[in-house]
Design an enzyme around this catalytic site. Structure first.
Site, short mmCIF file in Angstrom:
data_model
loop_
_atom_site.label_atom_id
_atom_site.label_comp_id
_atom_site.label_asym_id
_atom_site.label_seq_id
_atom_site.Cartn_x
_atom_site.Cartn_y
_atom_site.Cartn_z
CE LYS A 19 -48.61 -0.48 46.97
NZ LYS A 19 -48.19 -1.75 46.38
N GLY A 451 -49.19 -11.36 24.22
CA GLY A 451 -50.10 -10.21 24.10
C GLY A 451 -49.48 -8.89 24.51
CB CYS A 662 -49.50 -17.80 32.79
SG CYS A 662 -50.73 -16.64 33.34
CD GLU A 684 -45.09 -20.84 34.29
OE1 GLU A 684 -45.91 -19.96 34.56
OE2 GLU A 684 -44.35 -21.38 35.11
CG HIS A 713 -42.36 -14.98 35.80
ND1 HIS A 713 -42.72 -16.06 35.04
CD2 HIS A 713 -43.50 -14.37 36.18
CE1 HIS A 713 -44.04 -16.11 34.99
NE2 HIS A 713 -44.53 -15.11 35.66
N1 GLN Z 1 -52.47 -11.19 27.27
C1 GLN Z 1 -51.99 -11.01 28.60
C2 GLN Z 1 -50.57 -10.46 28.55
O1 GLN Z 1 -49.87 -10.76 27.64
C3 GLN Z 1 -51.99 -12.30 29.37
C4 GLN Z 1 -51.54 -12.11 30.78
C5 GLN Z 1 -51.76 -13.31 31.66
O2 GLN Z 1 -51.92 -14.39 31.21
N2 GLN Z 1 -51.74 -13.13 32.93
O3 GLN Z 1 -50.16 -9.74 29.46
ZN ZN Z 2 -49.72 -15.70 31.38
#
Ligand code: GLN
Ligand code: ZN
Length: 777
Positions: A19, A451, A662, A684, A713
């Site tokens: 890495k 979140g 997601c 998503e 993203h």
């Molecule tokens: N609550 C998390 C955030 O907002 C959710 C992250 C995820 O779904 N991977 O980062």
């Molecule tokens: Zn997510």
């Protein structure tokens, strides 16, 4: 003599040397030579360990600067034409395929079977051609041979390679995927990839001839696709392919893993390969289908050591299975880990902070090589020859079996006491909805976020200083509270309806909870490659799980004290915690999930008691827990959904439960998603242009949905019109009273300026839509 080998060894290095070397190279701070030198050193080290453990072969070809599937794309000269590379790729081009360049997006990434490793998806077109360039593999082979090792190259078999690729047609496009949280939308195949076999097979023939010319007598050829539900034409192709390949020269050890191939026993028995590898950890009962009338000239390689988990092997139990096999097969019995050791950390000996008792229960990749060696000696020389090793293994296992650290009577009693009401809310969604509406007083199309807010350098620095001991409890606490104040103020200014505290205090959504739950342990260097240079350090769930004290209540209560708007409590769900950890192997996964669910349930109830009216339980890993064979789906979905409901159902009807997932592949599991009975699900959808909502509409998803209206993203700030368009699309399928507005996922990887701009546009888009809808109403 019993032969021992490994299907593959982790390449990342015990200290993540690869890495660091790769990332230094990417930053332009080191030369190709120095990167190559690190690779050479790592390979030598890993082969040396295999030799020291007495393995009969060292494995060559399991090394990759980024990914083993990408290596095969380079090996067979089938990089997508859109990159304009021609049939050989150099190292920089290789990295461009993995990471994209200014003109081209990277290859898609997706999960390697049901592991947390992500591979790069080959792009196949109807006119894709293949041209062998074995130079990298041959260099590695020469390196091994000149080190005096007997080398066994490993290849992904042609059918698995084709199966894992994506058939692309005209006008098709791929998106860049970000594996840290989201699975990708794989589009429907544009043509039948099997058509490419006629062109691909000669390249494999060529490769095997080349390897034979370099003195290779045995090649491991991986066909894990055999454990999936393959169409009949693909299965039939195995006969043709292996009849051709087996005739070339080197002996072929066809290896399968991650599941049972018992349903193909007849076919596999008659393939003219030298031997077959079976994963007896994941599918122990398949053995009988093969031992019965196993051809007298064929090797059976038995995967008895778990390549996917970190527990010390029960050697006595293995020997019970292996001793009769040894009598039946003699030297044709080979032993190996169940699959490549890629999926476990490298070396337990480095873990200075784990207590000796817990350590004695574990085995990482290097330790697993030694377990193979003990089994070999027990079979070849008799158990007395390894009396001490067996004794030590037995003692560790016995201790683990009876340890009070593992078995918590209070957890057992609680599991026992679960009733069929515990995983049900008090009332149906229809009855809950008006109560929540009256309590929360939200407008039509409520806005919220998932979140997390940006994990700024300041936050990371504070946490690092806190962990080092340079920042005391109070100072760290104050710093995090300041972040919460900041996040709440911004959300109020933006005009969001349901706020979040921003998760500043969390490093990782599983580790954060694992560190506070009983039954979890953490390593210092237990890294496992996730994709490319990215590694994860999964927690180890070693014992009964419980929650000694509240985990998030104080932060959430503080955040709620700063605003009159509803503050959403934020938790990680039981299935995701399970899925992203090393899970104990002495009880079914479903049972561990239930224990975690009870712990999360306690937290949910405490949040409610603290006055929190909206609680989100994230389950981004819900879908990835799906078994590889469809026949096994219903059982998984049943216990997984139950675990979620158990965590969510301790609250009153007027407390609103959200969940978040997601990814956008829902259609095949919609009934199970509905069975979670969350009041609101955020998902998503922006990258798939709300297409997946068609499925939700058709299925008449009964509760509320927040389809993500922008892709977090990308640093790109979505325009108001883009989001109004998506919202209109959503409102055409889902009744507006049940629609929420939110981004696709959490915002922790973004910066504040883009987040504020994007959310401000999101709120404007929502306002416009509310007006449109009130006019039509
Ligand atoms: N609550 C998390 C955030 O907002 C959710 C992250 C995820 O779904 N991977 O980062
Ligand atoms: Zn997510």
């Amino acid at each position: 003599m019993t032969m021992i080998h490994t299907l593959g060894f982790p390449r990342i290095g015990a200290q993540r040397e690869l890495k660091h070397a790769v990332e230094t190279y990417w930053r332009g701070e080191s030369s190709t030579d120095s990167l190559q030198q690190t690779a050479i050193t790592l390979r030598n080290q890993h082969w040396q360990w295999q030799r020291e453990a007495g393995l009969d072969y060292v494995t060559v070809g399991d090394f990759a600067f980024y990914d083993q599937v990408l290596n095969h794309i380079a090996l067979f000269g089938c990089a997508p034409k859109r990159f304009g590379f021609g049939s050989t790729v150099n190292l920089d081009q290789y990295f461009q395929l993995a990471r994209g360049n200014t003109d081209q997006f990277a290859l898609e990434m997706t999960k390697w079977f049901d592991t947390n490793y992500h591979y790069l998806v080959p792009e196949f077109h109807a006119n894709t051609t293949f041209e062998l360039d074995a130079s990298w593999l041959l260099d590695e082979l020469t390196q091994a041979q000149s080190g005096g090792h007997r080398a066994k190259p490993v290849l992904i078999g042609p059918l698995t390679f084709l199966w894992l690729g994506k058939a692309k047609g005209h006008g098709d496009h791929a998106n860049h995927q970000h594996a840290d949280c989201c699975d990708h939308v794989l589009q429907a195949d544009a043509f039948d990839k099997l058509q490419l076999l006629d062109r691909l097979l000669p390249a494999y023939v060529n490769l095997l001839e080349t390897l034979a010319a370099q003195g290779v007598d045995l090649v491991q050829i991986d066909e894990p696709a055999l454990v999936l539900d393959l169409p009949p034409a693909w299965l039939d192709a195995y006969d043709a392919v292996y009849n051709t390949l087996a005739a070339v020269g080197p002996k072929l050890l066809l290896s399968t893993y991650f599941g049972s191939v018992a349903n193909h026993a007849d076919r596999l028995r008659r393939l003219p390969v030298a031997g077959l590898h079976l994963d007896l950890v994941r599918a122990p009962t398949q053995l009988a289908a093969f031992t019965e009338s196993w051809p007298v000239d064929k090797i059976l390689s038995i995967g008895v050591i778990d390549g996917r988990n970190i527990w010390r092997t029960d050697l006595d139990r293995c020997l019970e299975i292996l001793a009769p096999l040894r009598r039946q097969l003699g030297d044709r019995l080979w032993l190996a880990p169940s699959c490549s050791l890629l999926h476990v950390p490298v070396d337990l000996a480095q873990e200075a902070k784990l207590d000796t008792e817990l350590k004695s229960w574990l085995a990482f990749a290097k330790q697993k090589l030694n377990e193979l060696s003990v089994l070999k000696r027990a079979l070849d020389l008799g158990r007395t020859a390894v009396h001490q090793e067996l004794q030590a293994s037995r003692a560790a296992l016995d201790a683990r079996d009876t340890s009070p650290r593992i078995h918590n009577p209070a957890v057992a009693a609680r599991m026992e006491a679960i009733t069929s009401h515990d995983d049900r809310r008090q009332s149906t969604y229809e009855a809950r909805h008006p109560l929540q509406r009256d309590r929360l007083k939200l407008p039509l199309l409520p806005t919220t976020t998932i979140g997390s807010f940006p994990q700024t350098d300041g936050i990371r620095r504070a946490r690092a200083a806190f962990k080092r001991g340079d920042l005391n409890d109070t100072a760290y606490h104050d710093a995090m509270q300041a972040e919460i104040r900041h996040a709440v103020a911004r959300q109020e200014a933006l005009g969001l309806d349901v706020l979040v505290h921003g998760e500043a205090e969390r490093n990782d959504m599983v580790e954060y909870f694992g560190e506070q739950l009983a039954g979890f342990a953490f390593t210092q260097l237990g890294w496992v490659q996730s994709y490319g240079s990215r590694c994860v350090k999964p927690p180890i769930i070693f014992g009964d799980v419980s929650r000694p004290q509240p985990m998030t209540v104080e932060w959430t209560r503080y955040a709620q004290s700063l605003t009159t708007r509803p503050m959403k409590g934020m938790l990680t769900g039981p299935v995701t915690i399970l899925q992203w950890s090393f899970v104990r192997d002495d009880q079914p996964r479903s049972q561990t999930a239930t224990q975690i669910a009870l712990a999360i349930r306690d937290e949910v109830v405490d949040l409610e008691t603290a006055g929190i009216a909206v609680i989100q339980i994230d389950e981004p890993a819900f879908r990835e827990g799906l078994p590889l064979k469809r026949t096994d789906w219903p059982a998984y979905l049943d216990w997984a959904a139950r675990a979620f409901r158990l965590s969510a159902s301790g609250v009153r009807d007027n407390t609103q439960i959200h969940t978040h997932m997601c990814y956008s592949e829902f259609n095949d599991i919609l009934p199970a998603i509905a069975a979670l009975d969350a009041d609101v699900i955020t998902i998503e959808t922006s990258r798939s242009d709300m297409e997946l909502l068609d499925g939700f509409g058709e299925f008449a998803y009964p509760n509320e949905i927040g389809p993500g209206v922008y892709d977090i993203h990308s640093p790109r700030i979505p325009k108001v019109e883009e989001m109004t368009r998506l919202l209109r699309k959503a409102a055409a399928v889902i009744p507006a009273e049940r629609l929420w507005v939110n981004p696709d996922c959490g915002l922790k990887t973004r910066g504040w300026p883009e987040v504020e701009a994007a959310l401000s546009n999101m709120v404007s888009a929502t306002t416009m839509l509310r007006e449109e809808l009130s006019v039509t109403a």
